[in-house]
Scaffold this motif. Structure first.
Motif, PDB file in Angstrom:
ATOM      1  N   PRO A 167      -7.910   6.330   9.970  1.00 14.78           N
ATOM      2  CA  PRO A 167      -6.466   6.765  10.127  1.00 14.78           C
ATOM      3  C   PRO A 167      -6.132   8.066   9.815  1.00 14.78           C
ATOM      4  N   LEU A 168      -6.676   8.405   8.543  1.00 13.78           N
ATOM      5  CA  LEU A 168      -6.305   9.660   8.040  1.00 13.78           C
ATOM      6  C   LEU A 168      -6.916  10.906   8.738  1.00 13.78           C
ATOM      7  N   VAL A 169      -7.863  10.604   9.338  1.00 14.86           N
ATOM      8  CA  VAL A 169      -8.749  11.656  10.104  1.00 14.86           C
ATOM      9  C   VAL A 169      -8.112  11.737  11.709  1.00 14.86           C
ATOM     10  N   VAL A 170      -7.680  10.851  12.228  1.00 13.45           N
ATOM     11  CA  VAL A 170      -7.439  10.903  13.493  1.00 13.45           C
ATOM     12  C   VAL A 170      -5.856  10.922  14.048  1.00 13.45           C
ATOM     13  N   LEU A 171      -5.195  10.401  12.999  1.00  5.53           N
ATOM     14  CA  LEU A 171      -3.572  10.452  12.963  1.00  5.53           C
ATOM     15  C   LEU A 171      -3.084  11.822  12.497  1.00  5.53           C
ATOM     16  N   ILE A 172      -3.166  12.728  13.329  1.00  2.00           N
ATOM     17  CA  ILE A 172      -2.901  14.195  12.834  1.00  2.00           C
ATOM     18  C   ILE A 172      -1.504  14.306  12.535  1.00  2.00           C
ATOM     19  N   ASP A 173      -0.349  13.454  12.989  1.00  2.00           N
ATOM     20  CA  ASP A 173       0.879  13.823  12.696  1.00  2.00           C
ATOM     21  C   ASP A 173       1.278  12.888  11.656  1.00  2.00           C
ATOM     22  N   SER A 174       1.684  13.481  10.404  1.00  2.19           N
ATOM     23  CA  SER A 174       2.127  12.917   9.274  1.00  2.19           C
ATOM     24  C   SER A 174       3.493  11.787   9.558  1.00  2.19           C
ATOM     25  N   SER A 175       4.016  11.962  10.566  1.00  2.00           N
ATOM     26  CA  SER A 175       5.437  11.180  10.644  1.00  2.00           C
ATOM     27  C   SER A 175       4.892   9.784  11.503  1.00  2.00           C
ATOM     28  N   HIS A 176       3.658   9.857  11.912  1.00  2.00           N
ATOM     29  CA  HIS A 176       3.234   8.563  12.700  1.00  2.00           C
ATOM     30  C   HIS A 176       1.779   8.281  12.259  1.00  2.00           C
ATOM     31  N   VAL A 177       1.904   7.603  11.219  1.00  4.26           N
ATOM     32  CA  VAL A 177       0.544   7.203  10.437  1.00  4.26           C
ATOM     33  C   VAL A 177       0.832   5.695  10.226  1.00  4.26           C
ATOM     34  N   THR A 178      -0.348   5.212   9.673  1.00  4.46           N
ATOM     35  CA  THR A 178      -0.174   3.627   9.183  1.00  4.46           C
ATOM     36  C   THR A 178       0.126   3.679   7.548  1.00  4.46           C
ATOM     37  N   LEU A 179       0.355   2.579   7.225  1.00  2.10           N
ATOM     38  CA  LEU A 179       0.884   2.408   5.839  1.00  2.10           C
ATOM     39  C   LEU A 179       0.100   2.997   4.603  1.00  2.10           C
ATOM     40  N   GLN A 180      -1.241   2.597   4.899  1.00  5.61           N
ATOM     41  CA  GLN A 180      -2.098   3.198   3.705  1.00  5.61           C
ATOM     42  C   GLN A 180      -1.923   4.718   3.609  1.00  5.61           C
ATOM     43  N   VAL A 181      -2.193   5.628   4.721  1.00 10.63           N
ATOM     44  CA  VAL A 181      -1.976   6.865   4.719  1.00 10.63           C
ATOM     45  C   VAL A 181      -0.669   7.249   4.213  1.00 10.63           C
ATOM     46  N   ALA A 182       0.658   6.606   4.500  1.00  9.49           N
ATOM     47  CA  ALA A 182       1.846   6.895   4.061  1.00  9.49           C
ATOM     48  C   ALA A 182       2.017   6.568   2.533  1.00  9.49           C
ATOM     49  N   LEU A 183       1.411   5.698   2.177  1.00  2.00           N
ATOM     50  CA  LEU A 183       1.397   5.329   0.810  1.00  2.00           C
ATOM     51  C   LEU A 183       0.661   6.452  -0.097  1.00  2.00           C
ATOM     52  N   SER A 184      -0.409   7.191   0.497  1.00  3.84           N
ATOM     53  CA  SER A 184      -1.153   8.274  -0.150  1.00  3.84           C
ATOM     54  C   SER A 184      -0.069   9.395  -0.267  1.00  3.84           C
ATOM     55  N   GLN A 185       0.824   9.426   0.454  1.00  5.12           N
ATOM     56  CA  GLN A 185       1.838  10.322   0.568  1.00  5.12           C
ATOM     57  C   GLN A 185       2.770  10.312  -0.629  1.00  5.12           C
ATOM     58  N   LEU A 186       2.957   9.355  -1.407  1.00  3.67           N
ATOM     59  CA  LEU A 186       3.656   8.995  -2.493  1.00  3.67           C
ATOM     60  C   LEU A 186       3.252   9.884  -3.535  1.00  3.67           C
ATOM     61  N   ASN A 187       1.968  10.381  -3.785  1.00  2.00           N
ATOM     62  CA  ASN A 187       1.560  11.245  -4.703  1.00  2.00           C
ATOM     63  C   ASN A 187       1.650  12.387  -4.379  1.00  2.00           C
ATOM     64  N   GLY A 188       2.447  13.230  -5.463  1.00  2.00           N
ATOM     65  CA  GLY A 188       2.873  14.750  -5.251  1.00  2.00           C
ATOM     66  C   GLY A 188       1.549  15.513  -5.541  1.00  2.00           C
ATOM     67  N   LEU A 189       1.694  16.909  -5.464  1.00  2.00           N
ATOM     68  CA  LEU A 189       0.441  17.671  -5.642  1.00  2.00           C
ATOM     69  C   LEU A 189       0.398  18.065  -7.174  1.00  2.00           C
ATOM     70  N   TYR A 190       1.363  17.866  -7.827  1.00  2.00           N
ATOM     71  CA  TYR A 190       1.394  18.289  -9.378  1.00  2.00           C
ATOM     72  C   TYR A 190       1.893  16.988 -10.183  1.00  2.00           C
ATOM     73  N   VAL A 191       2.751  16.101  -9.528  1.00  2.00           N
ATOM     74  CA  VAL A 191       3.225  15.071 -10.236  1.00  2.00           C
ATOM     75  C   VAL A 191       2.940  13.731  -9.697  1.00  2.00           C
ATOM     76  N   LYS A 192       2.447  12.744 -10.339  1.00  2.00           N
ATOM     77  CA  LYS A 192       1.968  11.579  -9.799  1.00  2.00           C
ATOM     78  C   LYS A 192       2.835  10.290 -10.408  1.00  2.00           C
ATOM     79  N   ASP A 193       3.934   9.936  -9.864  1.00  2.00           N
ATOM     80  CA  ASP A 193       4.906   8.944 -10.103  1.00  2.00           C
ATOM     81  C   ASP A 193       4.003   7.476  -9.827  1.00  2.00           C
ATOM     82  N   TYR A 194       3.203   7.019 -10.599  1.00  2.00           N
ATOM     83  CA  TYR A 194       2.451   5.680 -10.494  1.00  2.00           C
ATOM     84  C   TYR A 194       3.156   4.611 -10.232  1.00  2.00           C
TER      85      TYR A 194
END
Length: 275
Positions: A212-239
């Motif tokens: 899903p990360l490879v083939v769903l190129i629209d970040s607003s139309h993704v599955t849940l696992q890819v969306a959850l990975s977006q919770l990690n910021g580039l510099y700050v990770k709120d675990y």
């Protein structure tokens, strides 16, 4: 008698320890989801539930389109599971109970695809999706996963011993064609194996991240696992927020497993009683 009782005590103790070890990651997940990231990093770490759970859940809903991603994942997982159950059981029933020219070679080819790592097929599969115009569409997740070698192998091994040849012969005498025999004779006997394969396929489709990360190129139309990975910021990770999202995301899996496992065990027990 004393030896038997001691054996039971050891068995129950081992099962209890095994259950606690298995459940501990889920307990720790709830602890992290209900505390702050600072509490997680504290030394010694916090081992008790905190009061930040609903705040963390609110952060999850604010940072990603959780329910949209959830619906995408549900659609992909449900449709993929239904297709796999149909195609894999149909192929397995054919390989197990019918002989035709090239059947052994074809089955060997199917098994050969089972040993190919998923990462190696990502590029040609993506190229295929580009030519079909499916990049960014959920069809790119569903169609390639509609059948798999593991499911065919698993169902074939089960069908070989579970479906008596006499039943098939009786169906032929009654005038049943191939598909009617498959529906009326094969599927009822294969229900325990189908229950296991359904759980296995649903969980895999739900947890799939790489494709899903490879083939769903629209970040607003993704599955849940890819969306959850977006919770990690580039510099700050709120675990704590990531763990809260993960905790909510596994609830449907627990429901599916509880229902499917009960159905699986019930059919196994029924088959044992009939035997």
């Amino acid at each position: 008698m004393t030896t038997t009782r001691a054996g039971r005590v050891v068995t129950y103790a081992a099962l209890t320890i095994g259950a606690l070890i298995t459940l501990f990651p889920y307990y720790w997940l709830v602890v992290m989801a209900s505390n702050t990231t600072a509490d997680i990093y504290s030394s010694p770490p916090t081992w008790t539930f905190g009061g930040e759970f609903f705040h963390n859940i609110g952060q999850v809903f604010a940072k990603i389109d959780f329910f949209g991603s959830l619906l995408n994942t549900l659609l992909v997982a449900i449709v993929t599971t239904l297709l796999v159950l149909f195609f894999d059981s149909l192929a397995a029933f054919t390989f197990a109970k019918y002989r035709f020219p090239g059947s052994s070679l074809l089955f060997g080819t199917v098994l050969a695809t089972f040993v190919v790592p998923t990462q190696l097929s990502a590029i040609p599969q993506f190229t295929t999706m580009v030519h079909l115009g499916w990049v960014g569409d959920l069809k790119a997740l569903i169609v390639p996963a509609a059948a798999n070698a593991f499911g065919i192998f698993w169902m074939r091994q089960y069908a070989q011993t579970a479906i008596p040849d006499e039943l098939l012969e009786a169906a032929r005498i009654d005038g049943c064609g191939f598909f009617r025999t498959y529906l009326t004779v094969g599927l009822p006997v294969l229900r325990p194996a189908l229950a296991f394969l359904g759980i296995f396929t649903f969980v895999n489709a739900w947890n799939d991240y790489l494709w899903p990360l490879v083939v769903l190129i629209d970040s607003s139309h993704v599955t849940l696992q890819v969306a959850l990975s977006q919770l990690n910021g580039l510099y700050v990770k709120d675990y704590s927020v990531v763990m809260a999202g993960t905790l909510v995301a596994i609830v449907p899996l627990i429901v599916v497993f509880a229902f499917g496992a009960r159905h699986f065990v019930r059919n196994i027990a029924a088959g044992a009683l009939k035997g």
